[in-house]
Design a protein around this motif. Structure first.
Motif, PDB file in Angstrom:
ATOM      1  N   UNK A  56       0.595  -1.210   0.103  1.00 42.56           N
ATOM      2  CA  UNK A  56       0.046   0.140   0.051  1.00 42.56           C
ATOM      3  C   UNK A  56       0.903   1.137  -0.112  1.00 42.56           C
ATOM      4  N   UNK A  57       0.539   2.161  -0.996  1.00 45.39           N
ATOM      5  CA  UNK A  57       1.222   3.436  -0.808  1.00 45.39           C
ATOM      6  C   UNK A  57       0.830   4.178   0.490  1.00 45.39           C
ATOM      7  N   UNK A  58       1.720   4.572   1.037  1.00 43.40           N
ATOM      8  CA  UNK A  58       1.625   5.320   2.524  1.00 43.40           C
ATOM      9  C   UNK A  58       1.014   6.722   2.275  1.00 43.40           C
ATOM     10  N   UNK A 105      -0.492  -0.538  -4.479  1.00 43.43           N
ATOM     11  CA  UNK A 105       0.044  -0.437  -5.572  1.00 43.43           C
ATOM     12  C   UNK A 105       0.528  -1.683  -6.391  1.00 43.43           C
ATOM     13  N   UNK A 106       1.014  -1.662  -7.660  1.00 43.14           N
ATOM     14  CA  UNK A 106       1.377  -2.722  -8.568  1.00 43.14           C
ATOM     15  C   UNK A 106       2.409  -2.612  -9.046  1.00 43.14           C
ATOM     16  N   UNK A 107       2.923  -3.857  -9.509  1.00 43.47           N
ATOM     17  CA  UNK A 107       4.130  -4.015 -10.154  1.00 43.47           C
ATOM     18  C   UNK A 107       3.976  -3.360 -11.603  1.00 43.47           C
ATOM     19  N   UNK A 121      -2.114  11.222  -9.800  1.00 43.61           N
ATOM     20  CA  UNK A 121      -1.778  11.364 -11.069  1.00 43.61           C
ATOM     21  C   UNK A 121      -0.738  10.295 -11.319  1.00 43.61           C
ATOM     22  N   UNK A 122      -0.410   9.083 -10.651  1.00 40.98           N
ATOM     23  CA  UNK A 122       0.290   8.144 -10.714  1.00 40.98           C
ATOM     24  C   UNK A 122       1.843   8.906 -10.271  1.00 40.98           C
ATOM     25  N   UNK A 123       2.635   7.727  -9.473  1.00 36.79           N
ATOM     26  CA  UNK A 123       3.878   7.951  -9.371  1.00 36.79           C
ATOM     27  C   UNK A 123       4.561   6.505  -8.844  1.00 36.79           C
ATOM     28  N   UNK A 124       5.808   6.477  -8.873  1.00 34.28           N
ATOM     29  CA  UNK A 124       6.675   5.311  -8.413  1.00 34.28           C
ATOM     30  C   UNK A 124       6.749   5.318  -6.998  1.00 34.28           C
ATOM     31  N   UNK A 125       6.525   4.257  -6.313  1.00 38.21           N
ATOM     32  CA  UNK A 125       6.672   4.118  -5.031  1.00 38.21           C
ATOM     33  C   UNK A 125       8.185   3.658  -4.492  1.00 38.21           C
ATOM     34  N   UNK A 126       8.631   2.735  -5.550  1.00 41.99           N
ATOM     35  CA  UNK A 126      10.091   2.209  -5.320  1.00 41.99           C
ATOM     36  C   UNK A 126      10.145   1.317  -6.452  1.00 41.99           C
ATOM     37  N   UNK A 127      11.452   1.157  -6.675  1.00 40.90           N
ATOM     38  CA  UNK A 127      12.191   0.077  -7.569  1.00 40.90           C
ATOM     39  C   UNK A 127      11.762  -1.129  -6.995  1.00 40.90           C
ATOM     40  N   UNK A 128      11.208  -2.026  -7.724  1.00 45.27           N
ATOM     41  CA  UNK A 128      11.196  -3.609  -7.290  1.00 45.27           C
ATOM     42  C   UNK A 128      12.478  -3.869  -6.433  1.00 45.27           C
ATOM     43  N   UNK A 129      12.386  -4.464  -5.621  1.00 42.15           N
ATOM     44  CA  UNK A 129      13.589  -5.039  -4.515  1.00 42.15           C
ATOM     45  C   UNK A 129      13.988  -3.902  -3.517  1.00 42.15           C
ATOM     46  N   UNK A 130      13.257  -2.537  -3.657  1.00 44.05           N
ATOM     47  CA  UNK A 130      13.596  -1.618  -2.559  1.00 44.05           C
ATOM     48  C   UNK A 130      12.404  -0.940  -1.861  1.00 44.05           C
ATOM     49  N   UNK A 131      11.274  -2.085  -1.970  1.00 45.01           N
ATOM     50  CA  UNK A 131      10.180  -1.693  -1.330  1.00 45.01           C
ATOM     51  C   UNK A 131      10.101  -1.341   0.342  1.00 45.01           C
ATOM     52  N   UNK A 137       9.142   2.074   2.419  1.00 50.55           N
ATOM     53  CA  UNK A 137       8.165   1.973   3.423  1.00 50.55           C
ATOM     54  C   UNK A 137       8.766   2.204   4.707  1.00 50.55           C
ATOM     55  N   UNK A 138      10.031   2.472   4.899  1.00 50.65           N
ATOM     56  CA  UNK A 138      10.758   2.835   6.047  1.00 50.65           C
ATOM     57  C   UNK A 138      11.052   2.012   7.116  1.00 50.65           C
ATOM     58  N   UNK A 139      11.280   0.549   6.226  1.00 52.11           N
ATOM     59  CA  UNK A 139      11.584  -0.709   6.909  1.00 52.11           C
ATOM     60  C   UNK A 139      13.117  -1.127   6.479  1.00 52.11           C
TER      61      UNK A 139
END
Length: 61
Positions: free
Chosen positions: A16-18, A24-26, A41-51, A55-57
């Motif tokens: 989930x986008x905080x 969110x979807x790949x 309007x759409x944005x990248x949350x993170x590159x795959x592998x950096x989620x 998310x602050x973890x």
């Protein structure tokens, strides 16, 4: 386990986008695999592998 299988198992959207509280979807953007949020309007949350970092973890070592 794919996102659809996870949704059916736990009945929650993940990840989930905080910022927007939306699932969110790949996706492929600019030749890179990313986690994409449609909110604002759409944005990248993170590159795959950096989620975890997005998310602050911390990732386990």
């Amino acid at each position: 386990m794919g996102q659809q299988s996870l949704l059916e198992w736990i009945w929650q959207v993940w990840p989930v986008c905080p910022r927007h509280d939306l699932g969110v979807h790949s996706s492929e953007r600019g030749g890179a695999a990313v986690w994409w949020c449609a909110g604002g309007g759409g944005h990248m949350l993170a590159p795959v592998g950096e989620l975890a970092r997005a998310l602050g973890r911390r990732r386990p070592k």
